[in-house]
Design an enzyme around this catalytic site. Structure first.
Site, PDB file in Angstrom:
ATOM      1  N   ASP A 157      -0.405  -9.060   5.810  1.00 53.22           N
ATOM      2  CA  ASP A 157      -1.627  -8.993   4.992  1.00 53.22           C
ATOM      3  C   ASP A 157      -1.658 -10.227   4.096  1.00 53.22           C
ATOM      4  O   ASP A 157      -1.242 -10.188   2.941  1.00 53.22           O
ATOM      5  CB  ASP A 157      -1.596  -7.694   4.174  1.00 53.22           C
ATOM      6  CG  ASP A 157      -2.781  -7.576   3.226  1.00 53.22           C
ATOM      7  OD1 ASP A 157      -3.824  -8.185   3.491  1.00 53.22           O
ATOM      8  OD2 ASP A 157      -2.635  -6.868   2.214  1.00 53.22           O
ATOM      9  N   GLU A 216       2.403 -10.889   3.248  1.00 59.84           N
ATOM     10  CA  GLU A 216       2.934  -9.568   2.912  1.00 59.84           C
ATOM     11  C   GLU A 216       3.581  -8.975   4.155  1.00 59.84           C
ATOM     12  O   GLU A 216       2.949  -8.877   5.214  1.00 59.84           O
ATOM     13  CB  GLU A 216       1.839  -8.641   2.358  1.00 59.84           C
ATOM     14  CG  GLU A 216       1.360  -9.099   0.983  1.00 59.84           C
ATOM     15  CD  GLU A 216       0.527  -8.054   0.240  1.00 59.84           C
ATOM     16  OE1 GLU A 216      -0.090  -7.205   0.892  1.00 59.84           O
ATOM     17  OE2 GLU A 216       0.528  -8.110  -1.011  1.00 59.84           O
ATOM     18  N   GLN A 248      -6.814 -12.646  -6.324  1.00 54.91           N
ATOM     19  CA  GLN A 248      -6.506 -11.219  -6.498  1.00 54.91           C
ATOM     20  C   GLN A 248      -6.402 -10.839  -7.973  1.00 54.91           C
ATOM     21  O   GLN A 248      -6.955  -9.823  -8.406  1.00 54.91           O
ATOM     22  CB  GLN A 248      -5.191 -10.904  -5.773  1.00 54.91           C
ATOM     23  CG  GLN A 248      -4.792  -9.426  -5.817  1.00 54.91           C
ATOM     24  CD  GLN A 248      -3.467  -9.170  -5.092  1.00 54.91           C
ATOM     25  OE1 GLN A 248      -2.895 -10.065  -4.481  1.00 54.91           O
ATOM     26  NE2 GLN A 248      -2.988  -7.946  -5.165  1.00 54.91           N
ATOM     27  N   THR A 293       3.053  -3.803   1.569  1.00 53.84           N
ATOM     28  CA  THR A 293       4.217  -4.686   1.562  1.00 53.84           C
ATOM     29  C   THR A 293       5.495  -3.883   1.419  1.00 53.84           C
ATOM     30  O   THR A 293       5.611  -3.054   0.513  1.00 53.84           O
ATOM     31  CB  THR A 293       4.125  -5.666   0.387  1.00 53.84           C
ATOM     32  OG1 THR A 293       2.859  -6.287   0.421  1.00 53.84           O
ATOM     33  CG2 THR A 293       5.232  -6.705   0.452  1.00 53.84           C
ATOM     34  N   GLU A 341       4.597  -6.188   6.315  1.00 58.85           N
ATOM     35  CA  GLU A 341       4.156  -4.797   6.467  1.00 58.85           C
ATOM     36  C   GLU A 341       4.315  -4.342   7.920  1.00 58.85           C
ATOM     37  O   GLU A 341       4.438  -5.160   8.831  1.00 58.85           O
ATOM     38  CB  GLU A 341       2.661  -4.652   6.106  1.00 58.85           C
ATOM     39  CG  GLU A 341       2.303  -5.135   4.715  1.00 58.85           C
ATOM     40  CD  GLU A 341       0.928  -4.659   4.250  1.00 58.85           C
ATOM     41  OE1 GLU A 341       0.423  -3.657   4.813  1.00 58.85           O
ATOM     42  OE2 GLU A 341       0.374  -5.290   3.327  1.00 58.85           O
ATOM     43  N   HIS A 376       7.857  -2.743  -4.403  1.00 61.54           N
ATOM     44  CA  HIS A 376       6.785  -3.737  -4.427  1.00 61.54           C
ATOM     45  C   HIS A 376       5.769  -3.392  -5.521  1.00 61.54           C
ATOM     46  O   HIS A 376       5.378  -4.259  -6.304  1.00 61.54           O
ATOM     47  CB  HIS A 376       6.096  -3.784  -3.055  1.00 61.54           C
ATOM     48  CG  HIS A 376       4.879  -4.661  -3.013  1.00 61.54           C
ATOM     49  ND1 HIS A 376       4.952  -6.044  -3.027  1.00 61.54           N
ATOM     50  CD2 HIS A 376       3.551  -4.352  -2.962  1.00 61.54           C
ATOM     51  CE1 HIS A 376       3.719  -6.541  -2.975  1.00 61.54           C
ATOM     52  NE2 HIS A 376       2.856  -5.539  -2.939  1.00 61.54           N
ATOM     53  N   TYR A 399      -9.167  -7.950  -9.040  1.00 62.98           N
ATOM     54  CA  TYR A 399      -8.714  -6.656  -8.530  1.00 62.98           C
ATOM     55  C   TYR A 399      -9.054  -5.460  -9.400  1.00 62.98           C
ATOM     56  O   TYR A 399      -9.006  -4.325  -8.906  1.00 62.98           O
ATOM     57  CB  TYR A 399      -7.211  -6.682  -8.243  1.00 62.98           C
ATOM     58  CG  TYR A 399      -6.320  -6.385  -9.422  1.00 62.98           C
ATOM     59  CD1 TYR A 399      -6.098  -7.342 -10.407  1.00 62.98           C
ATOM     60  CD2 TYR A 399      -5.701  -5.146  -9.564  1.00 62.98           C
ATOM     61  CE1 TYR A 399      -5.286  -7.073 -11.488  1.00 62.98           C
ATOM     62  CE2 TYR A 399      -4.888  -4.866 -10.645  1.00 62.98           C
ATOM     63  CZ  TYR A 399      -4.683  -5.838 -11.608  1.00 62.98           C
ATOM     64  OH  TYR A 399      -3.879  -5.554 -12.676  1.00 62.98           O
ATOM     65  N   ASP A 445      -5.231  -0.168   4.121  1.00 60.25           N
ATOM     66  CA  ASP A 445      -3.911  -0.681   3.747  1.00 60.25           C
ATOM     67  C   ASP A 445      -3.341   0.151   2.597  1.00 60.25           C
ATOM     68  O   ASP A 445      -3.931   0.222   1.519  1.00 60.25           O
ATOM     69  CB  ASP A 445      -4.005  -2.153   3.349  1.00 60.25           C
ATOM     70  CG  ASP A 445      -2.638  -2.837   3.394  1.00 60.25           C
ATOM     71  OD1 ASP A 445      -1.696  -2.253   3.978  1.00 60.25           O
ATOM     72  OD2 ASP A 445      -2.521  -3.946   2.853  1.00 60.25           O
ATOM     73  N   ARG A 474       0.686  -6.631 -14.999  1.00 61.66           N
ATOM     74  CA  ARG A 474       0.542  -5.806 -16.210  1.00 61.66           C
ATOM     75  C   ARG A 474       1.928  -5.572 -16.790  1.00 61.66           C
ATOM     76  O   ARG A 474       2.517  -4.506 -16.613  1.00 61.66           O
ATOM     77  CB  ARG A 474      -0.078  -4.433 -15.868  1.00 61.66           C
ATOM     78  CG  ARG A 474      -1.492  -4.446 -15.330  1.00 61.66           C
ATOM     79  CD  ARG A 474      -1.950  -3.027 -14.984  1.00 61.66           C
ATOM     80  NE  ARG A 474      -1.016  -2.369 -14.083  1.00 61.66           N
ATOM     81  CZ  ARG A 474      -1.019  -2.497 -12.758  1.00 61.66           C
ATOM     82  NH1 ARG A 474      -1.931  -3.239 -12.173  1.00 61.66           N
ATOM     83  NH2 ARG A 474      -0.114  -1.898 -12.020  1.00 61.66           N
ATOM     84  N   LYS A 519      -7.913 -10.622   0.132  1.00 62.24           N
ATOM     85  CA  LYS A 519      -7.177 -10.032   1.242  1.00 62.24           C
ATOM     86  C   LYS A 519      -7.929 -10.084   2.570  1.00 62.24           C
ATOM     87  O   LYS A 519      -7.303  -9.945   3.620  1.00 62.24           O
ATOM     88  CB  LYS A 519      -6.907  -8.543   0.945  1.00 62.24           C
ATOM     89  CG  LYS A 519      -6.112  -8.284  -0.320  1.00 62.24           C
ATOM     90  CD  LYS A 519      -4.643  -8.442  -0.058  1.00 62.24           C
ATOM     91  CE  LYS A 519      -3.825  -7.825  -1.182  1.00 62.24           C
ATOM     92  NZ  LYS A 519      -2.390  -7.874  -0.863  1.00 62.24           N
ATOM     93  N   ARG A 566      -3.239 -14.872  -4.257  1.00 60.71           N
ATOM     94  CA  ARG A 566      -2.851 -14.169  -5.490  1.00 60.71           C
ATOM     95  C   ARG A 566      -3.695 -14.532  -6.706  1.00 60.71           C
ATOM     96  O   ARG A 566      -3.883 -13.697  -7.603  1.00 60.71           O
ATOM     97  CB  ARG A 566      -1.368 -14.455  -5.790  1.00 60.71           C
ATOM     98  CG  ARG A 566      -0.403 -14.035  -4.706  1.00 60.71           C
ATOM     99  CD  ARG A 566      -0.481 -12.554  -4.418  1.00 60.71           C
ATOM    100  NE  ARG A 566       0.541 -12.140  -3.439  1.00 60.71           N
ATOM    101  CZ  ARG A 566       0.562 -10.942  -2.880  1.00 60.71           C
ATOM    102  NH1 ARG A 566      -0.365 -10.028  -3.181  1.00 60.71           N
ATOM    103  NH2 ARG A 566       1.499 -10.638  -2.005  1.00 60.71           N
ATOM    104  N   GLU A 605       6.776 -11.970  -5.286  1.00 53.92           N
ATOM    105  CA  GLU A 605       7.968 -11.341  -5.859  1.00 53.92           C
ATOM    106  C   GLU A 605       9.180 -12.270  -5.784  1.00 53.92           C
ATOM    107  O   GLU A 605       9.951 -12.373  -6.738  1.00 53.92           O
ATOM    108  CB  GLU A 605       8.273 -10.045  -5.112  1.00 53.92           C
ATOM    109  CG  GLU A 605       7.199  -8.987  -5.266  1.00 53.92           C
ATOM    110  CD  GLU A 605       7.282  -7.957  -4.158  1.00 53.92           C
ATOM    111  OE1 GLU A 605       8.034  -6.992  -4.314  1.00 53.92           O
ATOM    112  OE2 GLU A 605       6.605  -8.131  -3.128  1.00 53.92           O
ATOM    113  N   THR A 621      -5.702 -11.213   8.589  1.00 58.25           N
ATOM    114  CA  THR A 621      -4.594 -10.267   8.713  1.00 58.25           C
ATOM    115  C   THR A 621      -4.033 -10.468  10.116  1.00 58.25           C
ATOM    116  O   THR A 621      -4.798 -10.484  11.078  1.00 58.25           O
ATOM    117  CB  THR A 621      -5.075  -8.805   8.562  1.00 58.25           C
ATOM    118  OG1 THR A 621      -5.784  -8.662   7.326  1.00 58.25           O
ATOM    119  CG2 THR A 621      -3.915  -7.824   8.608  1.00 58.25           C
TER     120      THR A 621
HETATM  121 CA    CA Z   1      -1.061  -5.292   1.581  1.00 60.30          CA
END
Ligand code: CA
Length: 443
Positions: free
Chosen positions: A249, A215, A256, A375, A217, A150, A260, A143, A159, A269, A253, A389, A273
């Protein structure tokens, strides 16, 4: 450069009348492939081609002798023979000459005025009466992360002081995903549990995710592979791509954000899918190519990621949408609600760049490998391809028709991804739908 041929002629019409409707996903200029069988039977899955509201069973069609351009020993014959299999890997491995010859033979056989149309009618099955398998045996799934919009908005949430990491504009970022949990449209999955660190707490705990997301995609199916140690050059890259599908996907969150760093997503994730059953070939997408540009203020791509052809027409203008149907909407027989939409033309990296980058180290790709685009979020906030988002990290709920609202997904919610292309002088073609459902708790 032109890649258009008689199969793209916008004036073509099919003797399958439903293919000629203005809003049809599958006019004769599309001809996407899927693995199908009659629903509720134990028939073997085999390869079909969508035409209007029908599926043409390629193997059955071949046996009628009505595919006039499929002559013994031809590329078209090789392609048609590969359609007797339960997945597209064999056809994918044959390469562009076979894909293109088969497409031409099918186009000629299905167009209005075809001499042997009556012989072919018995090889059609209504799409409403079929079920699908995954279109290919997917050996590996990678992916990517090709939307800078995004990457920037998610980076800002995770961050705030350092949203876009400095390698983003040089490297087509990706992680290796998992194939075992990829399902075809209609996939139902349980809300995953995982380790999360709630705000204000000092130790993590295990719980069902409270921040389940989708997501938006595209998936890119590799056709012919490459030998280990033999990178694919950027101008050869598209010759290794069979076609495009829709890909959701699903993402947890809260899992994640805790897991991550430093190696990227893992359990947030890999639980599910969802992809669409139909694979639209790159040849079918030729009329919707677009320029790929890199603004002068950004780093220009390194040589292995750059070419005149990629800049002239390496992007694709594919319209993408995400829709939600809550359990209450379904129970009340109310229409799904549109969450957002964008176009794949906004991606920071092209399909050819993804393939060239994936193999620059000598990594070997194989027929049926799947590359997610990441995404797809457009330049404006309402074009975002995830709830993370659209809700500002879960802070601003989205109002839905009927008085409901969402920050993240609830049990019973279904998400449907849709996509299509249209351009003046070319017909509208669609990618169908990738629909997945969060199971109701306890079901
Ligand atoms: Ca993805």
């Amino acid at each position: 450069m032109t890649r258009l041929n008689e199969t793209h002629d916008p004036g073509l019409r099919s003797w399958v009348e439903s293919a000629n409707a203005a809003e049809a996903d599958f006019p004769i200029q599309n001809l996407p492939f899927a693995a199908f069988r009659r629903a509720g039977t134990d028939e073997a899955f085999r390869i079909g081609v969508a035409i209007g509201d029908q599926v043409l069973d390629v193997t059955a069609a071949l046996s009628t002798g009505a595919l006039a351009d499929v002559t013994p020993g031809s590329h078209a014959a090789q392609g048609a023979a590969a359609c007797a299999a339960p997945a597209l890997n064999g056809l994918m491995a044959l390469g562009p000459a076979a894909w293109s010859a088969l497409r031409l033979a099918l186009s000629r056989a299905l167009r209005r005025g075809a001499a042997r149309a009556d012989q072919l009618r018995s090889s059609l099955v209504s799409r409403s009466a079929v079920e699908y398998a995954l279109p290919a045996v997917i050996g590996d799934y990678t992916d990517f992360y090709t939307s800078i919009y995004h990457a920037t908005s998610v980076g800002r949430l995770f961050r705030p002081d350092n949203p876009l990491l400095p390698n983003y504009k040089w490297v087509p970022i990706a992680y290796h995903g998992r194939t075992s949990s990829i399902g075809v449209s209609g996939q139902v999955f349980q809300r995953p549990r995982g380790q999360v660190l709630p705000a204000g707490e000092t130790a993590p705990s295990v719980r069902p995710t409270g921040r389940l997301d989708y997501e938006l995609e595209l998936g890119v199916f590799i056709g012919t592979g490459n030998s280990a140690g033999q990178p694919i050059g950027i101008d050869d890259a598209e010759g290794h791509v069979f076609g495009i599908t829709l890909l959701n996907d699903w993402s947890a969150r809260d899992v994640q954000s805790w897991e991550y760093q430093p190696l990227g997503p893992f359990l947030s994730k890999n639980f599910a899918t969802t992809i669409s059953p139909w694979v639209v070939t790159l040849e079918a997408l030729a009329p919707y190519r677009a320029q790929w540009t890199r603004s002068a203020g950004d780093p220009q791509p390194l040589a292995y990621l750059d070419s005149a052809v990629n800049r002239a027409e390496g992007a694709f203008d594919i319209q993408l949408e995400a829709w939600i149907e809550t359990a209450a909407m379904r129970a009340g027989r109310r229409a799904p609600a549109r969450l957002s939409g964008t176009s794949f033309r906004h991606a920071y990296w092209t399909i050819a760049q993804m393939v060239a980058h994936h193999t620059i180290n000598g990594c070997n790709l194989r027929p049926g490998d799947l590359l997610g685009t990441g995404t797809q979020s457009g330049p404006t906030p309402e074009q975002a391809g995830s709830l993370l988002e659209l809700t500002g990290g879960g802070k601003t709920p989205i109002a839905l028709p009927g008085g409901e609202s969402r920050t993240f997904l609830e049990d019973g919610d279904a998400i449907a991804l849709r996509a299509w292309c249209e351009r003046p002088g070319a017909p509208r073609i669609g990618l169908g739908e990738a629909r997945g459902i969060v199971a109701l708790a306890g079901s």
